[in-house]
Design a protein around this motif. Structure first.
Motif, PDB file in Angstrom:
ATOM      1  N   SER A 260      15.611  20.503 -13.626  1.00 34.85           N
ATOM      2  CA  SER A 260      14.180  20.539 -13.921  1.00 34.85           C
ATOM      3  C   SER A 260      13.470  21.467 -12.944  1.00 34.85           C
ATOM      4  O   SER A 260      13.909  21.668 -11.811  1.00 34.85           O
ATOM      5  CB  SER A 260      13.575  19.136 -13.851  1.00 34.85           C
ATOM      6  OG  SER A 260      13.696  18.607 -12.547  1.00 34.85           O
ATOM      7  N   THR A 261      12.367  22.039 -13.370  1.00 33.74           N
ATOM      8  CA  THR A 261      11.619  22.966 -12.520  1.00 33.74           C
ATOM      9  C   THR A 261      10.521  22.263 -11.735  1.00 33.74           C
ATOM     10  O   THR A 261      10.027  22.812 -10.755  1.00 33.74           O
ATOM     11  CB  THR A 261      10.985  24.086 -13.366  1.00 33.74           C
ATOM     12  OG1 THR A 261      10.136  23.497 -14.362  1.00 33.74           O
ATOM     13  CG2 THR A 261      12.068  24.916 -14.049  1.00 33.74           C
ATOM     14  N   ARG A 262      10.152  21.078 -12.162  1.00 36.53           N
ATOM     15  CA  ARG A 262       9.111  20.324 -11.465  1.00 36.53           C
ATOM     16  C   ARG A 262       9.581  18.895 -11.257  1.00 36.53           C
ATOM     17  O   ARG A 262       9.801  18.161 -12.216  1.00 36.53           O
ATOM     18  CB  ARG A 262       7.802  20.324 -12.252  1.00 36.53           C
ATOM     19  CG  ARG A 262       6.664  19.598 -11.526  1.00 36.53           C
ATOM     20  CD  ARG A 262       6.117  20.425 -10.367  1.00 36.53           C
ATOM     21  NE  ARG A 262       5.319  19.624  -9.446  1.00 36.53           N
ATOM     22  CZ  ARG A 262       4.593  20.157  -8.456  1.00 36.53           C
ATOM     23  NH1 ARG A 262       4.572  21.465  -8.298  1.00 36.53           N
ATOM     24  NH2 ARG A 262       3.909  19.380  -7.640  1.00 36.53           N
ATOM     25  N   PRO A 263       9.796  18.471 -10.020  1.00 34.88           N
ATOM     26  CA  PRO A 263      10.280  17.110  -9.773  1.00 34.88           C
ATOM     27  C   PRO A 263       9.305  16.071 -10.305  1.00 34.88           C
ATOM     28  O   PRO A 263       8.090  16.255 -10.282  1.00 34.88           O
ATOM     29  CB  PRO A 263      10.372  17.049  -8.241  1.00 34.88           C
ATOM     30  CG  PRO A 263      10.410  18.465  -7.796  1.00 34.88           C
ATOM     31  CD  PRO A 263       9.616  19.239  -8.789  1.00 34.88           C
ATOM     32  N   PHE A 264       9.861  14.964 -10.757  1.00 37.50           N
ATOM     33  CA  PHE A 264       9.050  13.901 -11.333  1.00 37.50           C
ATOM     34  C   PHE A 264       8.268  13.172 -10.244  1.00 37.50           C
ATOM     35  O   PHE A 264       8.807  12.831  -9.193  1.00 37.50           O
ATOM     36  CB  PHE A 264       9.949  12.918 -12.078  1.00 37.50           C
ATOM     37  CG  PHE A 264       9.198  11.947 -12.941  1.00 37.50           C
ATOM     38  CD1 PHE A 264       8.525  12.381 -14.061  1.00 37.50           C
ATOM     39  CD2 PHE A 264       9.166  10.607 -12.626  1.00 37.50           C
ATOM     40  CE1 PHE A 264       7.826  11.493 -14.862  1.00 37.50           C
ATOM     41  CE2 PHE A 264       8.482   9.703 -13.414  1.00 37.50           C
ATOM     42  CZ  PHE A 264       7.806  10.154 -14.533  1.00 37.50           C
ATOM     43  N   LEU A 265       6.974  12.944 -10.480  1.00 34.93           N
ATOM     44  CA  LEU A 265       6.086  12.213  -9.582  1.00 34.93           C
ATOM     45  C   LEU A 265       6.010  12.841  -8.187  1.00 34.93           C
ATOM     46  O   LEU A 265       5.827  12.147  -7.196  1.00 34.93           O
ATOM     47  CB  LEU A 265       6.507  10.737  -9.482  1.00 34.93           C
ATOM     48  CG  LEU A 265       6.358   9.939 -10.777  1.00 34.93           C
ATOM     49  CD1 LEU A 265       6.892   8.530 -10.617  1.00 34.93           C
ATOM     50  CD2 LEU A 265       4.904   9.906 -11.230  1.00 34.93           C
ATOM     51  N   PHE A 266       6.135  14.157  -8.149  1.00 38.12           N
ATOM     52  CA  PHE A 266       5.914  14.894  -6.897  1.00 38.12           C
ATOM     53  C   PHE A 266       4.685  15.762  -7.074  1.00 38.12           C
ATOM     54  O   PHE A 266       4.646  16.628  -7.946  1.00 38.12           O
ATOM     55  CB  PHE A 266       7.124  15.763  -6.555  1.00 38.12           C
ATOM     56  CG  PHE A 266       6.926  16.587  -5.307  1.00 38.12           C
ATOM     57  CD1 PHE A 266       7.008  15.991  -4.058  1.00 38.12           C
ATOM     58  CD2 PHE A 266       6.667  17.951  -5.380  1.00 38.12           C
ATOM     59  CE1 PHE A 266       6.823  16.737  -2.904  1.00 38.12           C
ATOM     60  CE2 PHE A 266       6.479  18.701  -4.236  1.00 38.12           C
ATOM     61  CZ  PHE A 266       6.563  18.098  -2.994  1.00 38.12           C
ATOM     62  N   TYR A 267       3.671  15.531  -6.252  1.00 33.49           N
ATOM     63  CA  TYR A 267       2.416  16.252  -6.389  1.00 33.49           C
ATOM     64  C   TYR A 267       2.130  17.179  -5.216  1.00 33.49           C
ATOM     65  O   TYR A 267       1.050  17.750  -5.112  1.00 33.49           O
ATOM     66  CB  TYR A 267       1.264  15.251  -6.555  1.00 33.49           C
ATOM     67  CG  TYR A 267       1.460  14.340  -7.754  1.00 33.49           C
ATOM     68  CD1 TYR A 267       1.465  14.875  -9.041  1.00 33.49           C
ATOM     69  CD2 TYR A 267       1.679  12.979  -7.591  1.00 33.49           C
ATOM     70  CE1 TYR A 267       1.667  14.049 -10.138  1.00 33.49           C
ATOM     71  CE2 TYR A 267       1.881  12.149  -8.689  1.00 33.49           C
ATOM     72  CZ  TYR A 267       1.875  12.689  -9.961  1.00 33.49           C
ATOM     73  OH  TYR A 267       2.080  11.884 -11.047  1.00 33.49           O
TER      74      TYR A 267
END
Length: 412
Positions: A260-267
């Protein structure tokens, strides 16, 4: 990550309660030994680490009420080291992801009936007590409270950060037992101890809320290797057995997560020096912090480097599946396993080459070495390299914890 996959992942996370968060810290080994001369694994000195924030005291923030319900908690919420807005719900309630508190073990032969040769396991040894903890189990439970070689330990795995970490459960004169809070911080698991219900960041081992806010757990060196390598080296050692929960052990609820290119629940802000979910081995030596991308180590087979004056060798061996790729962990893409050692033995600094068959040779004596840092043939047969404190994590999480981390780049 496409929309369908993201939605599927969100539903899975809420349903099964798998969650995980990050901070800025530098784990510092208590000491860095210079050389190894002992052969058996139970005689090899290993560095431990009490992590600190750049050697400074962690200050408590002014008391304020948390913006979420505290029903069911006996935590001292007047004590904290992080902002409340950094803590979010991962979906499950307290202990919604059940830790394993009374682990049972089985033989290598019994484990082989359901684990493939490529399955990743956490290898941990305390003295002569050597054990394997399959990620096929930990991906569903995240914490195992165990006692190994007489030492109380917590074997942990945060799937969202790909963070496998072993801690000493002893703090002062107390032995702590850990569970899951259901909360996340920067995509990393927040644990709690059942003795005081203080909250702990898994990635840092630091107490962040409660009586033990600002306290630090000691890291213990471990390795993620293939089940085949574990079985070959320790055929009589115990393997964590599947507990009596209704879980699909051997499957991965985070299909394709590690691409994935954007980790889950990482802001937080992503460090674009590497893709977010690229695997790195993060190394800490005497306060110096550096990351070595799996892609670089895989291409080279062996990397020589120096960190804080310590000559290092980083080894890669193919044959270990990613636990966060295919639905069936055994079918995950081959990411291999890595290991980091001090390459000094008996006053000599060795240089290594990969043999192409999962072993390595040193140029000085021609001895053959395995991924565990043991010389298995040649002049140095029976010698072991000193294992360094190193972490197999996703890049985004490592960079979030260590924004000033050095990054290894292969010379062109």
């Amino acid at each position: 990550m496409n929309k369908q996959l993201l939605c599927t992942g969100m539903v899975l996370l809420v349903m099964i309660g798998l969650g995980a968060g990050c901070a800025t810290f530098t784990p510092v080994p208590s000491e860095t030994p210079a050389a190894s001369s002992a052969a058996p694994i139970d005689q090899v000195e290993k560095p431990t680490a009490a992590s600190v924030y750049e050697g400074t005291e962690v200050e408590l923030l002014p008391p304020s009420s948390p913006p979420f319900s505290t029903v069911g908690w006996s935590t001292d919420f007047s004590r904290r080291t992080v902002a409340w807005e950094e803590i979010i719900s991962g979906g499950p309630p307290k202990d919604g992801i059940p830790a394993i508190d009374a682990p049972t073990f089985e033989s290598v032969e019994a484990a082989a009936t359901w684990l493939s040769e490529r399955d990743p396991v956490i290898l941990f040894a305390e003295g002569a007590d050597v054990r394997a903890y399959p990620l096929a189990i930990l991906i569903w439970h995240e914490i195992v409270n165990d006692t190994v070689g007489g030492r109380p330990v917590a074997v942990t795995f945060c799937p969202l950060c790909n963070a496998s970490i072993v801690f000493d459960r002893t703090l002062g004169d107390m032995v702590l037992d850990f569970g899951t809070t259901g909360k996340l911080r920067n995509s990393d698991l927040i644990m709690y101890d059942r003795q005081t219900e203080s909250w702990w960041q898994q990635f840092t081992g630091q107490g962040i809320v409660g009586q033990f806010a600002g306290k630090q757990l000691a890291f213990l060196p471990s390795q993620v290797i293939s089940f085949a390598d574990f079985a070959a080296e320790f055929p009589d050692a115990p393997v964590l057995a599947r507990p009596g929960f209704s879980r699909s052990y051997g499957t991965n609820p985070y299909t394709n997560y590690d691409s994935s290119t954007r980790p889950f629940l990482f802001y937080g802000k992503l460090d674009n020096r590497l893709p977010a979910t690229e695997r790195i081995v993060g190394v800490v030596v005497a306060g110096a912090v550096k990351a070595y991308p799996f892609t670089a180590v895989t291409a080279a087979g062996v990397i020589h480097d120096e960190l804080a004056g310590v000559p290092l060798v980083v080894l890669h061996k193919p044959g270990t599946a990613s636990a966060l790729d295919s639905r069936a962990i055994s079918e995950g893409r081959d990411v291999g396993s890595v290991a980091v050692f001090d390459r000094r033995v008996d006053g000599r600094t060795l240089t290594f080459v990969a043999n192409g068959n999962g072993t390595y040779a040193d140029r000085e004596t021609g001895s053959t070495w395995n991924i565990l840092g043991e010389a298995i043939t040649g002049e140095l047969k029976g010698k072991r390299l000193i294992q360094q404190l190193a972490f197999d994590h996703f890049w985004f999480a490592w960079a979030a914890f260590h924004p000033q981390t050095l990054l290894y780049e292969a010379s062109r």
